[in-house]
Write an enzyme that holds these catalytic residues in place. Structure first.
Site, PDB file in Angstrom:
ATOM      1  N   ARG A 184       0.823  -1.213   0.000  1.00  0.00           N
ATOM      2  CA  ARG A 184       0.000   0.000   0.000  1.00  0.00           C
ATOM      3  C   ARG A 184       0.858   1.265   0.000  1.00  0.00           C
ATOM      4  NH1 ARG A 184      -5.289  -2.114   2.378  1.00  0.00           N
ATOM      5  NH2 ARG A 184      -6.117  -0.012   2.403  1.00  0.00           N
ATOM      6  N   TYR A 199       0.612   4.110  -2.681  1.00  0.00           N
ATOM      7  CA  TYR A 199      -0.499   5.068  -2.568  1.00  0.00           C
ATOM      8  C   TYR A 199      -0.281   5.973  -1.356  1.00  0.00           C
ATOM      9  CZ  TYR A 199      -5.389   6.693  -2.399  1.00  0.00           C
ATOM     10  OH  TYR A 199      -6.543   7.454  -2.381  1.00  0.00           O
ATOM     11  N   ASP A 200       0.007   5.327  -0.208  1.00  0.00           N
ATOM     12  CA  ASP A 200       0.135   6.087   1.043  1.00  0.00           C
ATOM     13  C   ASP A 200       1.247   7.128   0.943  1.00  0.00           C
ATOM     14  OD1 ASP A 200      -1.527   3.977   1.558  1.00  0.00           O
ATOM     15  OD2 ASP A 200      -0.554   3.327   3.406  1.00  0.00           O
ATOM     16  N   GLU A 201       2.408   6.695   0.419  1.00  0.00           N
ATOM     17  CA  GLU A 201       3.538   7.621   0.363  1.00  0.00           C
ATOM     18  C   GLU A 201       3.346   8.682  -0.719  1.00  0.00           C
ATOM     19  OE1 GLU A 201       5.321   7.897   2.767  1.00  0.00           O
ATOM     20  OE2 GLU A 201       5.798   5.951   3.640  1.00  0.00           O
ATOM     21  N   LYS A 224       0.524  10.010  -1.433  1.00  0.00           N
ATOM     22  CA  LYS A 224      -0.386  10.991  -0.824  1.00  0.00           C
ATOM     23  C   LYS A 224       0.322  11.786   0.276  1.00  0.00           C
ATOM     24  CE  LYS A 224      -4.202  10.263  -3.159  1.00  0.00           C
ATOM     25  NZ  LYS A 224      -4.877  11.318  -3.943  1.00  0.00           N
ATOM     26  N   ARG A 232     -12.975  -2.755  -4.074  1.00  0.00           N
ATOM     27  CA  ARG A 232     -13.211  -2.309  -2.700  1.00  0.00           C
ATOM     28  C   ARG A 232     -14.369  -3.089  -2.095  1.00  0.00           C
ATOM     29  NH1 ARG A 232     -11.941   4.119  -3.135  1.00  0.00           N
ATOM     30  NH2 ARG A 232     -12.605   3.857  -5.272  1.00  0.00           N
ATOM     31  N   GLN A 245     -11.849  -6.308  11.107  1.00  0.00           N
ATOM     32  CA  GLN A 245     -11.275  -4.975  10.863  1.00  0.00           C
ATOM     33  C   GLN A 245     -12.408  -3.967  10.635  1.00  0.00           C
ATOM     34  OE1 GLN A 245     -11.265  -7.557   8.808  1.00  0.00           O
ATOM     35  NE2 GLN A 245     -10.971  -7.026   6.671  1.00  0.00           N
ATOM     36  N   ASP A 278      -3.176  -4.434   5.766  1.00  0.00           N
ATOM     37  CA  ASP A 278      -4.567  -3.963   5.776  1.00  0.00           C
ATOM     38  C   ASP A 278      -4.844  -3.303   7.149  1.00  0.00           C
ATOM     39  OD1 ASP A 278      -7.186  -4.983   3.954  1.00  0.00           O
ATOM     40  OD2 ASP A 278      -7.664  -4.329   5.982  1.00  0.00           O
ATOM     41  N   ARG A 329     -10.294   2.019  11.395  1.00  0.00           N
ATOM     42  CA  ARG A 329     -10.261   3.351  10.773  1.00  0.00           C
ATOM     43  C   ARG A 329     -11.545   4.087  11.103  1.00  0.00           C
ATOM     44  NH1 ARG A 329      -9.427   3.125   4.766  1.00  0.00           N
ATOM     45  NH2 ARG A 329      -7.217   2.840   5.196  1.00  0.00           N
TER      46      ARG A 329
HETATM   47  N1  UDP Z   1     -12.328  -6.221   1.911  1.00  0.00           N
HETATM   48  C1  UDP Z   1     -13.004  -7.419   1.999  1.00  0.00           C
HETATM   49  N2  UDP Z   1     -13.488  -7.973   0.853  1.00  0.00           N
HETATM   50  C2  UDP Z   1     -13.350  -7.422  -0.379  1.00  0.00           C
HETATM   51  C3  UDP Z   1     -12.683  -6.197  -0.470  1.00  0.00           C
HETATM   52  C4  UDP Z   1     -12.177  -5.624   0.694  1.00  0.00           C
HETATM   53  O1  UDP Z   1     -13.170  -7.961   3.100  1.00  0.00           O
HETATM   54  O2  UDP Z   1     -13.818  -8.006  -1.368  1.00  0.00           O
HETATM   55  C5  UDP Z   1     -11.799  -5.618   3.146  1.00  0.00           C
HETATM   56  C6  UDP Z   1     -10.376  -5.099   3.071  1.00  0.00           C
HETATM   57  O3  UDP Z   1      -9.445  -6.091   3.382  1.00  0.00           O
HETATM   58  C7  UDP Z   1     -10.400  -3.990   4.107  1.00  0.00           C
HETATM   59  C8  UDP Z   1     -11.834  -3.474   4.040  1.00  0.00           C
HETATM   60  O4  UDP Z   1     -12.597  -4.483   3.428  1.00  0.00           O
HETATM   61  O5  UDP Z   1     -10.159  -4.498   5.386  1.00  0.00           O
HETATM   62  C9  UDP Z   1     -11.993  -2.201   3.240  1.00  0.00           C
HETATM   63  O6  UDP Z   1     -11.339  -2.406   2.033  1.00  0.00           O
HETATM   64  P1  UDP Z   1     -11.441  -1.399   0.812  1.00  0.00           P
HETATM   65  O7  UDP Z   1     -10.632  -1.980  -0.286  1.00  0.00           O
HETATM   66  O8  UDP Z   1     -12.861  -1.106   0.553  1.00  0.00           O
HETATM   67  O9  UDP Z   1     -10.805  -0.047   1.323  1.00  0.00           O
HETATM   68  P2  UDP Z   1      -9.584   0.338   2.282  1.00  0.00           P
HETATM   69  O10 UDP Z   1     -10.252   0.995   3.416  1.00  0.00           O
HETATM   70  O11 UDP Z   1      -8.842  -0.898   2.734  1.00  0.00           O
HETATM   71  O12 UDP Z   1      -8.755   1.230   1.456  1.00  0.00           O
END
Ligand code: UDP
Length: 336
Positions: A167, A170-172, A174, A211, A234, A297, A301
């Site tokens: 990641r 993207y993070d760096e 930004k 996502r 999470q 991951d 958040r």
């Molecule tokens: N996630 C999931 N199933 C999916 C896609 C994402 O469980 O098909 C999880 C992912 O691992 C994360 C959370 O959902 O913990 C949000 O992921 P997303 O890609 O939507 O955005 P992020 O907040 O991680 O940038």
């Protein structure tokens, strides 16, 4: 016949009116205009009477998101990649820099382009802002906090990011984007605004962007298992797109140059999100399929929006049950 004569006679007058009006109009450049957030921003600024120049290279965006705007006299579209030198003729009051791959699978597929759009792209747009005397707002992200050790995240938290993890691109990018934007402010007096965007959802998210929310909605609609990563414990906090756009609109017109969190603090686990979507779609046979949790991951958040509340008199209005309904209506039209 009468119709044709009337049209001919009124045309010069109409043209003069459009010309005068467009001189008085505020002009705004929106990069990433064909994307999820960019297209909603184009809609909002057109509605507010701005002249909007939408710029996009359609790498992850789609012309379908802005097709309805092509008939608007105060909208123009430029197909362009901001990692190359950017020039826009004439005056420019505002710039919104929203171009970037933004979902984990997109930036994993395009790591170098993601770094370039956040760094070189931002540099080009800051140069343009300096040249034109424009105010520039850049789209930053909750990803600058990485896998956060402070919860909820306040703007003064510096984050916990692995620069060489998947990641990191993207993070760096930004984080660099925020740094160079602040440097243009202090060194060149460019007027800047920095929005840190938390998870946002709504119509025009790409079905296959990977996502959680679009994945779950399309899987539930197709009647196949929802792919929950890890054990789904999470957390994320999801903001409906209209609320986010309102926050950005207010921030742009504020006089605050430091980063501001915009998001909805209603926090849920990803498993809960999957279950809510199954219930909403009304397909109780659909199951959850647990997959491996991606590397780095974030475990939690949630935005602290005290600053946005105070500064912008802003807070989210659309709760998740309403937002998910509106989003599902859209997904029903695009999921095959
Ligand atoms: N996630 C999931 N199933 C999916 C896609 C994402 O469980 O098909 C999880 C992912 O691992 C994360 C959370 O959902 O913990 C949000 O992921 P997303 O890609 O939507 O955005 P992020 O907040 O991680 O940038």
């Amino acid at each position: 016949m009468v119709y044709i004569v009337t049209r001919r006679k009124s045309k010069p007058l109409f043209a003069t009116f459009v010309l005068t009006f467009s001189v008085l109009m505020k002009k705004i450049l929106i990069t990433g205009a064909a994307g999820f957030l960019g297209s909603h921003l184009c809609d909002r600024f057109i509605k507010e009477g701005y002249y909007v120049i939408g710029l996009d290279n359609l790498l992850t965006g789609s012309k379908d998101n802005i097709a309805h705007l092509f008939k608007e006299p105060n909208f123009e579209f430029i197909y362009y990649d901001v990692t190359k030198f950017v020039h826009v003729p004439g005056e420019l009051d505002y710039i919104l820099h929203f171009a970037s791959p933004a979902s984990p699978i997109d930036y994993l597929k395009m790591p170098i382009h993601t770094l370039k759009v956040g760094s070189l792209g931002t540099h080009h747009l800051l140069g343009l802002a300096k040249d034109k005397g424009s105010r520039i707002l850049i789209a930053s992200t909750s990803e600058v906090y990485g896998d956060p050790l402070v919860h909820p995240q306040t703007e003064d938290y510096w984050g916990n990011v692995n620069p060489v993890g998947p990641r990191g691109v993207y993070d760096e990018a930004k984080r660099f984007q925020e740094a160079i934007t602040m440097a243009y402010h202090t060194a060149h007096d460019v007027e800047i605004r920095i929005v840190r965007i938390f998870n946002t959802y709504g119509p025009r998210m790409r079905v296959e962007d990977g996502r959680a929310l679009p994945a779950f909605m399309s899987q539930a609609l197709r009647g196949i298992p929802l792919t929950v990563f890890g054990d789904g414990s999470q957390t994320r906090s999801f903001c409906y797109v209209d609320d986010l756009i309102e926050g950005i609109f207010r921030l742009l017109h504020s006089d605050y140059s430091q980063p501001v969190n915009i998001g909805n603090p209603a926090e849920i686990t990803i498993r809960q999100l999957a279950e809510e979507i199954i219930a909403l779609v009304g397909n109780p046979e659909v199951t959850l399929s647990f997959k491996e949790l991606p590397e780095d991951d974030p475990k939690v958040r949630k935005p602290d929006i005290t600053l946005a509340r105070k500064l912008l008199k802003w807070e989210p209005k659309v709760d998740r049950s309403e937002g998910l309904k509106r989003t599902l209506d859209y997904f029903k039209t695009v999921v095959k």
